[in-house]
Design a protein around this motif. Sequence first.
Motif, mmCIF file in Angstrom:
data_model
loop_
_atom_site.group_PDB
_atom_site.id
_atom_site.type_symbol
_atom_site.label_atom_id
_atom_site.label_comp_id
_atom_site.label_asym_id
_atom_site.label_seq_id
_atom_site.Cartn_x
_atom_site.Cartn_y
_atom_site.Cartn_z
ATOM 1 N N UNK A 212 0.772 -1.325 0.057
ATOM 2 C CA UNK A 212 -0.057 0.037 0.119
ATOM 3 C C UNK A 212 0.757 1.311 0.072
ATOM 4 N N UNK A 213 0.483 2.327 -0.445
ATOM 5 C CA UNK A 213 0.890 3.582 -0.475
ATOM 6 C C UNK A 213 0.757 4.100 0.869
ATOM 7 N N UNK A 214 1.190 5.596 1.106
ATOM 8 C CA UNK A 214 1.219 6.101 2.449
ATOM 9 C C UNK A 214 0.133 7.258 2.667
ATOM 10 N N UNK A 215 -0.884 7.430 1.681
ATOM 11 C CA UNK A 215 -2.110 8.114 1.955
ATOM 12 C C UNK A 215 -2.829 7.496 3.054
ATOM 13 N N UNK B 59 -5.464 10.199 -9.122
ATOM 14 C CA UNK B 59 -6.668 10.914 -8.445
ATOM 15 C C UNK B 59 -7.188 10.325 -7.225
ATOM 16 N N UNK B 60 -7.133 8.771 -7.437
ATOM 17 C CA UNK B 60 -7.746 8.095 -6.376
ATOM 18 C C UNK B 60 -7.003 7.751 -5.206
ATOM 19 N N UNK B 61 -5.518 8.264 -5.398
ATOM 20 C CA UNK B 61 -4.838 7.779 -4.566
ATOM 21 C C UNK B 61 -4.261 8.830 -3.420
ATOM 22 N N UNK B 62 -3.949 10.025 -4.119
ATOM 23 C CA UNK B 62 -3.358 11.201 -3.366
ATOM 24 C C UNK B 62 -4.361 12.246 -3.538
ATOM 25 N N UNK B 63 -4.766 12.730 -2.082
ATOM 26 C CA UNK B 63 -5.911 13.829 -2.056
ATOM 27 C C UNK B 63 -5.403 15.017 -2.596
#
Lengths: 360, 80, 312
Positions: A212-215, B59-63
């Motif tokens: 998973x990423x970090x957001x 777009x779905x990952x980083x706000x």
Amino acid sequence: MLDRIIRAQRAIGEACEKLGRQITIMEVCGTHTVSIFRSGIRSMLPERLKLLSGPGCPVCVTDQGYIDAVLDLADRDDCIIATYGDMIRVPGHRGSLETRASGGDVKIVLSSEDALQLARDNPGKTIVFIAVGFETTAPATAVVVKEAARENVENFCVLSGHKLVIPAMRALLSGMNDRIDAFLCPGHVSVIIGSGAFKEIADSFHRPCVVAGFEPVQIMEGLAEISRQLAAGRAEVKSIYHAVVTQAGNTAAQKIIAECFEPVDGYWRGLGKIAKSTLALREQYSRLDAFRRFGLEDVPGKDDSGCRCGEVLCGLIDPIQCPLFGTRCTTERPVGPCMVSSEGTCAAWFKYRRRKKSDQ
Amino acid sequence: MCLAIPARIIELEGDRAVVDAMGNRWKAKTTLLPEAKLGKVVLVHAGFAIALVDEEEARKTWELFAEIDNFEKTPNKVSG
Amino acid sequence: MPKLANETLAELGDSAFLRLASSDICFTTDSYVVKPLFFRGGDIGKLAVCGTVNDLAVAGSRPLALSLSLIIEEGFEFELLERILESISDAARSNEVTVVTGDTKTVEHGSADGIFINTAGIGIRLPNTDPGLDKIEVGDQIIINGSIGDHGITILSQRKAIGFESPLESDCAGLASLTCILYESVSGIRFMRDPTRGGLAATLNEIAEGSGKGVEIAEKAIPVKPAVQAAADMLGFDVLNIANEGKFVAVVSPGTAGQCLRICREHPLGKDASVIGEVVATRDVPLVELRTRTGGRRVVQMPYGRDLPRIC
């Protein structure tokens, strides 16, 4: 994004209910630790889900012997130390790099390229680049090693402390801490090595491995996927970091790592000696190898401070169980690297904990 | 420790790039990403581009990235 | 040192008499050592005026006069000094304060990073105005007049070692024109402080500790420019810890929050003003707690030490 987080939270709750027991998930990477604390995710997870921080903080797992070697080099008049920011406060036996920074002997760099440039700009000194980090950062070191070799930059060398994540995960499960039920795998290490690299852990040890990423959304959805797998008795590798992670990873980066480095046995703070877990510069780049240049050996250092960072790094204890935590060891006066590093587990617990009157 | 953010390549000469992240411009090298092209969004870590970024997924990952269309219309509008 | 032609300094005596309308005087001092000396949106001179004006303004006074003390490194470029002095003149004029006395010293090369500035300032207490940490009550609302992190990130972007190009500018500004309107129009202002070094996190912690009460803020209510967030993400900083030079945090009674917000938003220095949280009863130790964007909660600690850029 909020609705996705709520859905993930629900899924985690349901899976935990179904399992009916405590589940222990290790988030390997220090960046995950910080993100989890900063976004308040801990407060949203069910009691039964225990999150452990792992040995994924490069500064924290760097052995005391390496730190003392760096400090010895910093003391030399003919050397300038080039380092990423976090290393600078780690205490050795005789102070830290920070106490020497004002002498101009230590320069903080944001990129390995900056370190190489320092060598070009300071022909009278030897620049030693403190190359610490996992597979995410190793390629950046390899690039400048090749550049320095190509351009014959005589006064540049690298003290490689690069470590590999998978051998550490293997070592943990093979004896140090087998109470780990699943791994939340490091997003950016996976960009380099590919999500497929975790298959051996999932298969050999039957533990779910989710990249998973970090957001915060990524972390919650990652934990939901892990919970679902555990409840269903599955143990698979799955990546949800579709934006940047592929199964194969960054092959150009992997190639350059292999060209410049070879995996050798290395010492990790807390985990001891792990086979083929550290990157050493290959023979053909020996001129750029600070270990060879200065006749240094990678030997484990002695740590008699009472610091229990080692056990924290294996997920065996929480920071509050270390007798030094919050008393002799604080973020302002750290004893161990887990408190120094901005991604250290102890620092995170110390910064984000709910202080009580009884603390004083 | 894997701080890396998505940024768009706005200049590229050889393997020397300038990338833009919400108006900030950073130097980055594309040595590790031969497929990098002008206009593409990449993930930048320690001064190097290490991956191409799928914009739809981004777009779905980083706000912050999700706001990029609005940002390009009104760059100084604060979020919050 | 060559004779200074600049009017401001040339006229300044070693001391000045002031005839004041009141004996309720606010007095403050601060030293300015910013690096680099010149940055987008200002310079050390502007900062030296605005910073001290702001300390007087948030305390509930109308700033009146400043002293100006310069410590200059031998060999410092005359042209740069002129620029700084002009900034000081301009800032004093736009903030309606007078620099009435000053001093200059020269030190050896290498001792002062170019130039250090100290300003001390006096202001007259506004009528019926007596803010204090002890006035803060549970239920009070917390307001900030605009986006956070602009100054700190701008400074970092112009430091050679970090060096990135950014459209951001420091928010360096004197706030008296807004704070005076607030204090004069609204009777429910309990306390105000400017979140400079240590950022919003430091000021909120000071409020919690000083009042003995808890503080709860909502992440999504805090105004942040996308460029500031992106830079903080790249460098690994928390925007809450980053310095501001044109912002104040005001703790106001719940009944007056709406009015305060309106006044701010009608003023150029408060267009992005927002209610970011409130004062709550404390259960054990007074803490600052953040309700995060994800719906979780976490504690906001008093920032410590130097923020070092981290990557790996």
